[in-house]
Motif scaffolding. Structure first.
Motif, PDB file in Angstrom:
ATOM      1  N   ASN A 121       0.821  -1.215   0.000  1.00  0.00           N
ATOM      2  CA  ASN A 121       0.000   0.000   0.000  1.00  0.00           C
ATOM      3  C   ASN A 121       0.854   1.263   0.000  1.00  0.00           C
ATOM      4  O   ASN A 121       0.546   2.230  -0.695  1.00  0.00           O
ATOM      5  N   PHE A 122       1.921   1.266   0.778  1.00  0.00           N
ATOM      6  CA  PHE A 122       2.827   2.420   0.790  1.00  0.00           C
ATOM      7  C   PHE A 122       3.424   2.643  -0.597  1.00  0.00           C
ATOM      8  O   PHE A 122       3.568   3.775  -1.051  1.00  0.00           O
ATOM      9  N   MET A 123       3.790   1.545  -1.248  1.00  0.00           N
ATOM     10  CA  MET A 123       4.349   1.659  -2.606  1.00  0.00           C
ATOM     11  C   MET A 123       3.303   2.204  -3.563  1.00  0.00           C
ATOM     12  O   MET A 123       3.566   3.124  -4.338  1.00  0.00           O
ATOM     13  N   ASN A 124       2.103   1.622  -3.510  1.00  0.00           N
ATOM     14  CA  ASN A 124       1.074   1.975  -4.495  1.00  0.00           C
ATOM     15  C   ASN A 124       0.512   3.383  -4.276  1.00  0.00           C
ATOM     16  O   ASN A 124       0.279   4.120  -5.227  1.00  0.00           O
ATOM     17  N   ASN A 125       0.298   3.741  -3.013  1.00  0.00           N
ATOM     18  CA  ASN A 125      -0.293   5.052  -2.724  1.00  0.00           C
ATOM     19  C   ASN A 125       0.741   6.168  -2.704  1.00  0.00           C
ATOM     20  O   ASN A 125       0.401   7.329  -2.554  1.00  0.00           O
ATOM     21  N   LYS A 126       1.996   5.809  -2.786  1.00  0.00           N
ATOM     22  CA  LYS A 126       3.110   6.783  -2.695  1.00  0.00           C
ATOM     23  C   LYS A 126       3.063   7.506  -1.349  1.00  0.00           C
ATOM     24  O   LYS A 126       3.332   8.710  -1.261  1.00  0.00           O
ATOM     25  N   SER A 127       2.692   6.781  -0.309  1.00  0.00           N
ATOM     26  CA  SER A 127       2.569   7.417   1.005  1.00  0.00           C
ATOM     27  C   SER A 127       3.831   7.275   1.855  1.00  0.00           C
ATOM     28  O   SER A 127       3.870   7.737   2.991  1.00  0.00           O
ATOM     29  N   SER A 128       4.864   6.658   1.308  1.00  0.00           N
ATOM     30  CA  SER A 128       6.139   6.617   2.037  1.00  0.00           C
ATOM     31  C   SER A 128       6.789   7.998   1.985  1.00  0.00           C
ATOM     32  O   SER A 128       6.358   8.876   1.244  1.00  0.00           O
ATOM     33  N   LYS A 129       7.850   8.172   2.773  1.00  0.00           N
ATOM     34  CA  LYS A 129       8.542   9.479   2.811  1.00  0.00           C
ATOM     35  C   LYS A 129       8.910   9.922   1.399  1.00  0.00           C
ATOM     36  O   LYS A 129       8.765  11.087   1.054  1.00  0.00           O
ATOM     37  N   GLU A 130       9.406   9.003   0.596  1.00  0.00           N
ATOM     38  CA  GLU A 130       9.682   9.284  -0.816  1.00  0.00           C
ATOM     39  C   GLU A 130       8.934   8.248  -1.653  1.00  0.00           C
ATOM     40  O   GLU A 130       9.011   7.053  -1.364  1.00  0.00           O
ATOM     41  N   PRO A 131       8.214   8.698  -2.688  1.00  0.00           N
ATOM     42  CA  PRO A 131       7.468   7.740  -3.508  1.00  0.00           C
ATOM     43  C   PRO A 131       8.381   6.680  -4.133  1.00  0.00           C
ATOM     44  O   PRO A 131       9.516   6.975  -4.497  1.00  0.00           O
ATOM     45  N   ASN A 132       7.842   5.475  -4.227  1.00  0.00           N
ATOM     46  CA  ASN A 132       8.565   4.321  -4.807  1.00  0.00           C
ATOM     47  C   ASN A 132       9.766   3.878  -3.992  1.00  0.00           C
ATOM     48  O   ASN A 132      10.549   3.051  -4.440  1.00  0.00           O
ATOM     49  N   ASN A 133       9.944   4.429  -2.782  1.00  0.00           N
ATOM     50  CA  ASN A 133      11.038   4.029  -1.885  1.00  0.00           C
ATOM     51  C   ASN A 133      10.426   3.778  -0.505  1.00  0.00           C
ATOM     52  O   ASN A 133       9.960   4.720   0.139  1.00  0.00           O
TER      53      ASN A 133
END
Ligand SMILES: [Zn+2]
Length: 315
Positions: free
Chosen positions: A260-272
Protein backbone atom coordinates in the motif's frame (compact mmCIF):
# COMPACT_ATOMS: atom_id res chain seq x y z
CA UNK A 1 -3.74 27.88 -21.05
CA UNK A 2 -0.86 28.02 -18.68
CA UNK A 3 0.52 31.14 -17.17
CA UNK A 4 3.45 31.99 -15.04
CA UNK A 5 2.96 34.68 -12.49
CA UNK A 6 5.96 36.84 -11.96
CA UNK A 7 8.34 35.33 -14.48
CA UNK A 8 10.84 32.60 -14.19
CA UNK A 9 14.36 33.49 -13.15
CA UNK A 10 17.24 31.24 -14.13
CA UNK A 11 17.91 30.37 -10.53
CA UNK A 12 14.31 29.40 -9.98
CA UNK A 13 14.23 27.29 -13.12
CA UNK A 14 17.04 25.17 -11.75
CA UNK A 15 15.61 25.18 -8.26
CA UNK A 16 12.25 24.01 -9.53
CA UNK A 17 13.77 21.01 -11.16
CA UNK A 18 16.28 20.02 -8.56
CA UNK A 19 14.82 21.03 -5.24
CA UNK A 20 11.12 20.76 -5.84
CA UNK A 21 10.42 24.51 -5.82
CA UNK A 22 12.16 25.31 -2.55
CA UNK A 23 12.82 28.97 -1.84
CA UNK A 24 11.03 30.22 -4.92
CA UNK A 25 8.67 32.64 -3.27
CA UNK A 26 8.40 34.97 -6.24
CA UNK A 27 7.01 32.34 -8.51
CA UNK A 28 3.70 30.58 -8.76
CA UNK A 29 2.21 28.49 -11.49
CA UNK A 30 -1.25 29.20 -12.78
CA UNK A 31 -3.11 26.22 -14.13
CA UNK A 32 -6.32 27.28 -15.84
CA UNK A 33 -9.40 25.17 -15.30
CA UNK A 34 -10.22 25.03 -19.01
CA UNK A 35 -7.25 22.75 -19.56
CA UNK A 36 -8.07 19.13 -19.89
CA UNK A 37 -7.04 17.98 -16.46
CA UNK A 38 -5.23 14.93 -17.73
CA UNK A 39 -2.79 17.13 -19.60
CA UNK A 40 -1.74 18.97 -16.46
CA UNK A 41 1.39 16.92 -15.99
CA UNK A 42 2.83 17.77 -19.36
CA UNK A 43 1.91 21.41 -18.82
CA UNK A 44 3.79 21.49 -15.53
CA UNK A 45 6.69 19.98 -17.36
CA UNK A 46 6.71 23.03 -19.62
CA UNK A 47 7.08 25.23 -16.56
CA UNK A 48 10.02 23.32 -15.20
CA UNK A 49 12.46 24.16 -17.91
CA UNK A 50 15.53 22.41 -16.57
CA UNK A 51 15.17 18.63 -16.65
CA UNK A 52 11.93 18.15 -14.78
CA UNK A 53 11.92 15.09 -12.59
CA UNK A 54 8.95 13.09 -11.50
CA UNK A 55 10.03 13.63 -7.91
CA UNK A 56 10.17 17.41 -8.42
CA UNK A 57 6.61 17.39 -9.72
CA UNK A 58 5.49 15.18 -6.85
CA UNK A 59 7.16 17.43 -4.27
CA UNK A 60 5.62 20.55 -5.80
CA UNK A 61 2.14 19.05 -5.56
CA UNK A 62 2.69 17.60 -2.06
CA UNK A 63 4.09 20.87 -0.74
CA UNK A 64 1.28 22.93 -2.29
CA UNK A 65 3.64 24.88 -4.51
CA UNK A 66 1.25 24.76 -7.46
CA UNK A 67 -1.63 27.21 -7.74
CA UNK A 68 -4.79 25.88 -9.36
CA UNK A 69 -7.62 28.01 -10.71
CA UNK A 70 -11.23 27.37 -11.59
CA UNK A 71 -12.31 28.45 -15.08
CA UNK A 72 -15.91 29.72 -15.10
CA UNK A 73 -16.59 28.24 -18.56
CA UNK A 74 -15.43 24.78 -17.65
CA UNK A 75 -15.26 24.59 -13.89
CA UNK A 76 -13.30 21.72 -12.44
CA UNK A 77 -13.07 21.86 -8.64
CA UNK A 78 -9.52 22.41 -7.41
CA UNK A 79 -9.75 19.28 -5.30
CA UNK A 80 -10.56 17.28 -8.44
CA UNK A 81 -7.73 18.89 -10.37
CA UNK A 82 -5.29 18.01 -7.62
CA UNK A 83 -6.55 14.45 -7.33
CA UNK A 84 -6.34 13.93 -11.09
CA UNK A 85 -2.82 15.27 -11.14
CA UNK A 86 -1.84 13.07 -8.22
CA UNK A 87 -3.31 9.99 -9.90
CA UNK A 88 -1.51 10.83 -13.08
CA UNK A 89 1.83 11.18 -11.27
CA UNK A 90 1.18 7.91 -9.44
CA UNK A 91 0.71 6.16 -12.76
CA UNK A 92 4.01 7.65 -13.94
CA UNK A 93 5.79 6.39 -10.82
CA UNK A 94 4.30 2.94 -11.38
CA UNK A 95 6.17 2.72 -14.67
CA UNK A 96 9.43 2.80 -12.69
CA UNK A 97 10.98 0.20 -10.35
CA UNK A 98 9.94 0.12 -6.70
CA UNK A 99 12.63 0.10 -4.05
CA UNK A 100 12.50 -1.61 -0.67
CA UNK A 101 15.07 -1.02 2.07
CA UNK A 102 15.14 -3.81 4.64
CA UNK A 103 16.70 -2.32 7.77
CA UNK A 104 17.64 -4.29 10.90
CA UNK A 105 18.39 -2.40 14.10
CA UNK A 106 20.33 -3.11 17.29
CA UNK A 107 22.63 -5.90 16.08
CA UNK A 108 24.79 -7.73 16.66
CA UNK A 109 22.31 -9.83 18.62
CA UNK A 110 21.09 -13.39 18.48
CA UNK A 111 19.30 -13.29 15.15
CA UNK A 112 22.00 -11.37 13.26
CA UNK A 113 23.54 -14.56 11.93
CA UNK A 114 20.18 -15.59 10.44
CA UNK A 115 19.83 -12.21 8.72
CA UNK A 116 23.34 -12.56 7.30
CA UNK A 117 22.67 -16.03 5.91
CA UNK A 118 19.19 -15.19 4.55
CA UNK A 119 20.64 -12.18 2.70
CA UNK A 120 23.20 -14.49 1.09
CA UNK A 121 20.70 -17.25 0.33
CA UNK A 122 18.26 -14.84 -1.35
CA UNK A 123 21.02 -12.68 -2.83
CA UNK A 124 19.41 -9.44 -1.64
CA UNK A 125 20.85 -6.25 -0.16
CA UNK A 126 19.99 -5.51 3.47
CA UNK A 127 20.93 -2.79 5.95
CA UNK A 128 22.20 -3.30 9.51
CA UNK A 129 22.15 -0.38 11.95
CA UNK A 130 24.51 -1.72 14.59
CA UNK A 131 25.27 -0.95 18.23
CA UNK A 132 29.00 -1.46 18.84
CA UNK A 133 28.64 -2.29 22.53
CA UNK A 134 26.57 -5.35 21.64
CA UNK A 135 29.63 -6.88 19.97
CA UNK A 136 31.25 -7.08 23.42
CA UNK A 137 28.30 -8.90 24.99
CA UNK A 138 28.23 -12.67 24.64
CA UNK A 139 30.53 -15.14 23.04
CA UNK A 140 29.36 -14.88 19.44
CA UNK A 141 28.39 -11.25 19.01
CA UNK A 142 31.75 -10.08 17.65
CA UNK A 143 31.58 -12.98 15.21
CA UNK A 144 28.12 -11.81 14.11
CA UNK A 145 29.30 -8.23 13.60
CA UNK A 146 32.15 -9.52 11.47
CA UNK A 147 29.74 -11.65 9.44
CA UNK A 148 27.90 -8.44 8.59
CA UNK A 149 31.07 -6.51 7.78
CA UNK A 150 32.40 -9.28 5.53
CA UNK A 151 29.10 -9.76 3.68
CA UNK A 152 28.92 -7.49 0.61
CA UNK A 153 25.13 -7.80 0.69
CA UNK A 154 24.96 -6.21 4.15
CA UNK A 155 25.51 -2.46 4.50
CA UNK A 156 26.60 -1.67 8.05
CA UNK A 157 25.57 1.68 9.51
CA UNK A 158 25.77 3.61 12.75
CA UNK A 159 23.10 3.22 15.44
CA UNK A 160 25.31 4.58 18.28
CA UNK A 161 27.75 2.67 20.48
CA UNK A 162 25.59 2.23 23.60
CA UNK A 163 22.03 2.80 22.34
CA UNK A 164 21.90 5.16 25.31
CA UNK A 165 21.65 2.04 27.49
CA UNK A 166 17.98 2.24 26.43
CA UNK A 167 17.46 5.35 28.58
CA UNK A 168 16.72 7.52 25.62
CA UNK A 169 15.42 10.66 27.31
CA UNK A 170 18.65 10.88 29.29
CA UNK A 171 20.69 10.01 26.20
CA UNK A 172 19.31 12.85 24.08
CA UNK A 173 19.39 15.41 26.91
CA UNK A 174 23.15 15.87 26.34
CA UNK A 175 23.42 16.07 22.56
CA UNK A 176 27.22 16.38 22.53
CA UNK A 177 27.56 13.24 24.59
CA UNK A 178 25.09 11.41 22.36
CA UNK A 179 26.98 12.58 19.28
CA UNK A 180 30.26 11.38 20.83
CA UNK A 181 28.63 8.00 21.38
CA UNK A 182 27.99 7.75 17.63
CA UNK A 183 31.59 8.80 16.96
CA UNK A 184 32.84 6.09 19.31
CA UNK A 185 30.87 3.57 17.24
CA UNK A 186 32.47 5.01 14.12
CA UNK A 187 35.95 4.60 15.65
CA UNK A 188 35.26 0.93 16.36
CA UNK A 189 33.50 -0.27 13.23
CA UNK A 190 34.28 0.00 9.52
CA UNK A 191 31.00 1.46 8.27
CA UNK A 192 29.95 1.44 4.65
CA UNK A 193 29.26 5.15 4.68
CA UNK A 194 28.06 7.94 6.95
CA UNK A 195 24.51 6.80 7.45
CA UNK A 196 22.89 6.76 10.90
CA UNK A 197 19.63 6.01 12.62
CA UNK A 198 18.89 7.46 16.04
CA UNK A 199 17.90 4.95 18.73
CA UNK A 200 14.13 5.02 19.23
CA UNK A 201 13.57 8.04 17.00
CA UNK A 202 12.00 8.24 13.57
CA UNK A 203 14.10 11.15 12.36
CA UNK A 204 15.09 11.94 8.78
CA UNK A 205 17.71 14.47 7.71
CA UNK A 206 19.22 14.19 4.22
CA UNK A 207 19.65 16.44 1.20
CA UNK A 208 17.08 19.23 1.74
CA UNK A 209 14.77 17.06 3.81
CA UNK A 210 14.25 17.22 7.55
CA UNK A 211 11.56 15.40 9.52
CA UNK A 212 11.70 15.17 13.30
CA UNK A 213 9.34 13.04 15.37
CA UNK A 214 10.47 13.99 18.88
CA UNK A 215 12.16 17.36 19.26
CA UNK A 216 14.47 16.39 22.14
CA UNK A 217 16.64 14.34 19.75
CA UNK A 218 16.89 17.07 17.12
CA UNK A 219 20.17 18.63 18.42
CA UNK A 220 21.87 15.22 18.30
CA UNK A 221 20.58 14.65 14.77
CA UNK A 222 21.79 18.11 13.73
CA UNK A 223 25.30 17.40 15.05
CA UNK A 224 25.43 14.16 13.07
CA UNK A 225 24.18 15.87 9.91
CA UNK A 226 26.80 18.63 10.32
CA UNK A 227 29.38 15.87 10.62
CA UNK A 228 28.34 14.56 7.20
CA UNK A 229 25.83 11.92 8.21
CA UNK A 230 22.54 11.19 6.50
CA UNK A 231 19.94 10.24 9.09
CA UNK A 232 17.09 7.92 8.24
CA UNK A 233 13.93 6.83 9.99
CA UNK A 234 11.43 4.32 8.61
CA UNK A 235 8.09 4.11 6.81
CA UNK A 236 6.81 0.74 8.01
CA UNK A 237 7.79 -1.28 11.07
CA UNK A 238 7.32 -4.94 11.92
CA UNK A 239 7.72 -6.57 15.31
CA UNK A 240 7.93 -10.19 16.38
CA UNK A 241 8.12 -11.57 19.89
CA UNK A 242 11.82 -12.36 20.00
CA UNK A 243 11.46 -15.44 22.22
CA UNK A 244 8.49 -17.08 20.50
CA UNK A 245 8.89 -15.76 16.95
CA UNK A 246 5.20 -14.83 16.91
CA UNK A 247 4.47 -11.69 14.89
CA UNK A 248 2.45 -8.89 16.49
CA UNK A 249 1.02 -8.20 13.04
CA UNK A 250 0.58 -11.14 10.65
CA UNK A 251 2.97 -11.51 7.73
CA UNK A 252 0.22 -10.94 5.18
CA UNK A 253 -0.83 -7.70 6.90
CA UNK A 254 2.63 -6.19 7.03
CA UNK A 255 3.30 -7.26 3.44
CA UNK A 256 0.08 -5.54 2.36
CA UNK A 257 1.11 -2.43 4.29
CA UNK A 258 4.36 -2.25 2.31
CA UNK A 259 2.46 -2.74 -0.96
CA UNK A 260 0.00 0.00 0.00
CA UNK A 261 2.83 2.42 0.79
CA UNK A 262 4.35 1.66 -2.61
CA UNK A 263 1.07 1.98 -4.50
CA UNK A 264 -0.29 5.05 -2.72
CA UNK A 265 3.11 6.78 -2.70
CA UNK A 266 2.57 7.42 1.01
CA UNK A 267 6.14 6.62 2.04
CA UNK A 268 8.54 9.48 2.81
CA UNK A 269 9.68 9.28 -0.82
CA UNK A 270 7.47 7.74 -3.51
CA UNK A 271 8.56 4.32 -4.81
CA UNK A 272 11.04 4.03 -1.88
CA UNK A 273 9.86 2.22 1.25
CA UNK A 274 12.08 1.90 4.31
CA UNK A 275 11.12 -1.11 6.41
CA UNK A 276 12.25 -1.46 10.04
CA UNK A 277 12.88 -4.70 11.89
CA UNK A 278 15.18 -5.66 14.76
CA UNK A 279 17.86 -8.36 14.80
CA UNK A 280 16.51 -10.13 17.87
CA UNK A 281 13.28 -10.95 16.01
CA UNK A 282 15.01 -13.74 14.12
CA UNK A 283 16.43 -16.02 16.79
CA UNK A 284 13.76 -18.74 16.53
CA UNK A 285 12.98 -21.07 13.66
CA UNK A 286 9.58 -19.45 13.28
CA UNK A 287 11.04 -15.94 13.19
CA UNK A 288 13.56 -16.93 10.52
CA UNK A 289 10.83 -18.55 8.43
CA UNK A 290 8.69 -15.42 8.60
CA UNK A 291 11.58 -13.27 7.40
CA UNK A 292 12.37 -15.70 4.61
CA UNK A 293 8.71 -15.86 3.53
CA UNK A 294 8.34 -12.08 3.57
CA UNK A 295 11.43 -11.63 1.42
CA UNK A 296 10.13 -14.23 -1.05
CA UNK A 297 6.89 -12.26 -1.40
CA UNK A 298 8.77 -9.00 -1.96
CA UNK A 299 11.00 -10.65 -4.57
CA UNK A 300 7.95 -12.12 -6.31
CA UNK A 301 6.42 -8.64 -6.37
CA UNK A 302 9.44 -7.41 -8.30
CA UNK A 303 10.70 -4.94 -5.70
CA UNK A 304 14.37 -4.00 -5.76
CA UNK A 305 16.34 -4.35 -2.53
CA UNK A 306 18.55 -1.37 -1.82
CA UNK A 307 21.21 0.04 0.50
CA UNK A 308 20.26 3.08 2.58
CA UNK A 309 23.26 5.05 1.30
CA UNK A 310 21.49 5.10 -2.11
CA UNK A 311 18.22 6.47 -0.67
CA UNK A 312 16.13 7.95 -2.18
CA UNK A 313 16.23 6.64 -5.75
CA UNK A 314 14.56 9.31 -7.85
CA UNK A 315 13.14 9.62 -11.34
ZN1 LIG B 1 17.57 0.69 18.19
Amino acid sequence: MLKLKGGLCGFCAVTLATLGFYSCNNLSNTVMGSQKVDSLVSKIEELIVEKPTLHAKWDSLRDNKLVFHIDSLNPIPIKTQKQKLKDSLRREFDKHPKHIYLTFDDGPLVGSRAIDSIARAKNIKVNAFVVGRHSTMGKYRLRDLNLYIENPLVAVYNHSYTHGFNRLQTFYRDSQKAFDDFKKNEDNIAFNSKVARLPGRNIWIYDEEKKIDIASAEPTADLLFQDGYKIFGWDVEWRLNSLTGVATVPLETVYQRIVNFMNNKSSKEPNNVVFLMHDDMFQTRQGKKLLSDLIDKLIAKGYKFEFMEDYPIKY
